[in-house]
Design a protein around this motif. Sequence first.
Motif, mmCIF file in Angstrom:
data_model
loop_
_atom_site.group_PDB
_atom_site.id
_atom_site.type_symbol
_atom_site.label_atom_id
_atom_site.label_comp_id
_atom_site.label_asym_id
_atom_site.label_seq_id
_atom_site.Cartn_x
_atom_site.Cartn_y
_atom_site.Cartn_z
ATOM 1 N N LYS A 216 0.970 -1.292 -0.185
ATOM 2 C CA LYS A 216 0.179 0.140 -0.160
ATOM 3 C C LYS A 216 0.634 1.204 -0.065
ATOM 4 C CE LYS A 216 -3.837 -2.540 2.750
ATOM 5 N NZ LYS A 216 -4.569 -2.065 3.451
ATOM 6 N N MET A 217 0.619 1.782 -1.534
ATOM 7 C CA MET A 217 2.166 2.824 -0.998
ATOM 8 C C MET A 217 1.100 3.927 -2.146
ATOM 9 S SD MET A 217 5.099 1.314 -0.310
ATOM 10 C CE MET A 217 6.433 2.232 -0.854
ATOM 11 N N LEU A 237 -3.244 9.972 -11.670
ATOM 12 C CA LEU A 237 -2.026 10.655 -12.768
ATOM 13 C C LEU A 237 -1.510 9.599 -12.974
ATOM 14 C CD1 LEU A 237 -1.080 11.963 -7.965
ATOM 15 C CD2 LEU A 237 -1.962 13.418 -9.820
ATOM 16 N N LYS A 238 0.148 10.443 -13.213
ATOM 17 C CA LYS A 238 0.954 9.493 -14.039
ATOM 18 C C LYS A 238 2.532 9.299 -12.823
ATOM 19 C CE LYS A 238 -1.671 7.770 -17.239
ATOM 20 N NZ LYS A 238 -2.586 5.970 -17.385
ATOM 21 N N ILE A 239 2.725 9.223 -12.322
ATOM 22 C CA ILE A 239 3.892 8.234 -11.462
ATOM 23 C C ILE A 239 4.945 7.601 -12.285
ATOM 24 C CG2 ILE A 239 4.723 7.346 -9.479
ATOM 25 C CD1 ILE A 239 2.378 9.446 -8.710
ATOM 26 N N SER A 240 6.323 8.698 -12.135
ATOM 27 C CA SER A 240 7.564 7.766 -12.937
ATOM 28 C C SER A 240 8.593 7.725 -12.014
ATOM 29 C CB SER A 240 8.275 8.749 -14.481
ATOM 30 O OG SER A 240 8.218 10.311 -13.398
ATOM 31 N N ASP A 246 11.316 3.801 -17.359
ATOM 32 C CA ASP A 246 10.374 3.560 -18.337
ATOM 33 C C ASP A 246 9.292 2.646 -17.836
ATOM 34 O OD1 ASP A 246 12.414 4.061 -20.525
ATOM 35 O OD2 ASP A 246 13.421 1.768 -20.660
ATOM 36 N N VAL A 247 9.152 2.641 -16.433
ATOM 37 C CA VAL A 247 7.700 2.371 -15.752
ATOM 38 C C VAL A 247 6.897 3.647 -15.726
ATOM 39 C CG1 VAL A 247 7.312 1.088 -13.696
ATOM 40 C CG2 VAL A 247 9.490 0.384 -14.873
ATOM 41 N N GLU A 248 5.906 3.036 -16.005
ATOM 42 C CA GLU A 248 4.903 4.316 -15.487
ATOM 43 C C GLU A 248 3.574 3.386 -14.721
ATOM 44 O OE1 GLU A 248 3.959 8.237 -17.325
ATOM 45 O OE2 GLU A 248 2.609 6.820 -18.411
ATOM 46 N N LEU A 249 3.101 4.493 -13.562
ATOM 47 C CA LEU A 249 2.339 4.007 -12.546
ATOM 48 C C LEU A 249 1.021 4.227 -12.681
ATOM 49 C CD1 LEU A 249 4.619 2.745 -9.472
ATOM 50 C CD2 LEU A 249 3.980 1.404 -11.515
ATOM 51 N N ASP A 250 0.249 3.986 -12.926
ATOM 52 C CA ASP A 250 -1.186 4.848 -12.696
ATOM 53 C C ASP A 250 -1.399 5.015 -11.489
ATOM 54 O OD1 ASP A 250 -1.544 5.114 -15.338
ATOM 55 O OD2 ASP A 250 -2.715 2.767 -14.963
ATOM 56 N N GLU A 276 -1.424 2.949 -8.053
ATOM 57 C CA GLU A 276 -1.611 1.408 -8.132
ATOM 58 C C GLU A 276 0.080 0.926 -8.775
ATOM 59 O OE1 GLU A 276 -4.675 1.408 -11.216
ATOM 60 O OE2 GLU A 276 -5.920 2.661 -10.233
ATOM 61 N N GLU A 277 -0.038 -0.601 -7.726
ATOM 62 C CA GLU A 277 0.757 -1.178 -8.198
ATOM 63 C C GLU A 277 1.363 -1.707 -9.373
ATOM 64 O OE1 GLU A 277 3.654 -2.997 -4.764
ATOM 65 O OE2 GLU A 277 2.480 -0.477 -3.559
#
Length: 378
Positions: A216-217, A237-240, A246-250, A276-277
């Motif tokens: 739970k981050m 949000l788009k998390i880099s 080269d990974v983008e988290l929602d 969202e992991e």
Amino acid sequence: MNKIVKYILIGVLVLGALWAAVFFIKSNSKSAITYDTSQPFISSIEKKTVATGKVVPEEEIEIKPQISGIIEKIYLEEGAKVKAGDLIALIKVVPNEQALFQARGRVNNAKVALGNAELDFNRNKTLFDKGVVSAQDFQNIQLIYDQAKLELENAQNDYQIILRGSAGGSSTANTNIRATVDGTILEIPVEEGDQVIQSNNFNDGTTIASIADLGKMIFEGKVDEGEVGKLQVGTPLKISLGAVEDVELDAKLKFIAPKGVEETGAVQFKIEGDVEEKDDVFIRAGYSANASIVLEKKDSILVIPEAVLQFDKETDKPYVEVAVGSAEEQKFERRDIETGISDGVNVEVISGLTKDDKVKHWNKTEPIKKGEEETETE
């Protein structure tokens, strides 16, 4: 003869003047610049901002001792996964001499009181059995005797707690430092042999370990006051991550601070978003991260490249130059326009232009000729 010479000199002067004029014109004349044009087109524009911050656990629990002493043994390491109740460390109690002396004195006093109560109880029990003492009086004496036994037991327990940290060595002993939640041990800031202080009303106590659920981050970041008014809870949000390429988290925005903090002359507001992991990406606590946030978006609007805009020196209002006539004529007229949102590349045109207009790319410059380049180099 003099007249002929005179006419010859005049002719030479005229020819020299003509030659000089031609040379001056040729050396200083430049070819006309041919400006490119482009037409407004229909597109979509997203106005974004980037919030810098980090990815941290939603909840991080610090485990603190309930008794002061010395770390005798540490059973787990940082990074270990634990369940609530797992033993992390053991504390060796270093009793306070004054408290230990007082507890020992209380035990001795309780023993003396119990001895007297026991004698009184036995004497009155014999009289009660013979019918000399009433039942009410005997019950009061028995109550005093039972209370004396409890007082001794309590005094002995207190003495053991002060001496060893536990009254009976059970799994709930204060000397046993156990995990209070399920999760991963993020940090153990102490080592075996370190002295620790218990948590009380006047001291937070020494942190033995910190535990968090890495499943739970959240993203913690800050945005400028000029943009915080455009944010809404629930915005995607788009998390880099800085450590993972080269990974983008929602993520989804869940908190916007009601109060800003001034930093280097600008007011910043704290924001938080649930991340969202992904199963194939392991996120460590404290990763630096950037969150891309869409502040405003418009679809199917008339736009032009922002590079073709010019601004009036007096009113600072935008305008463009529009071609009139054929492309060969290179004639343009000023056209005041009203603009909307921009993404830094294209800008929305609210009024002043149509799709058929040809807008001048005003900042084109004429290439330097080879001869001129060599002269400038010299």
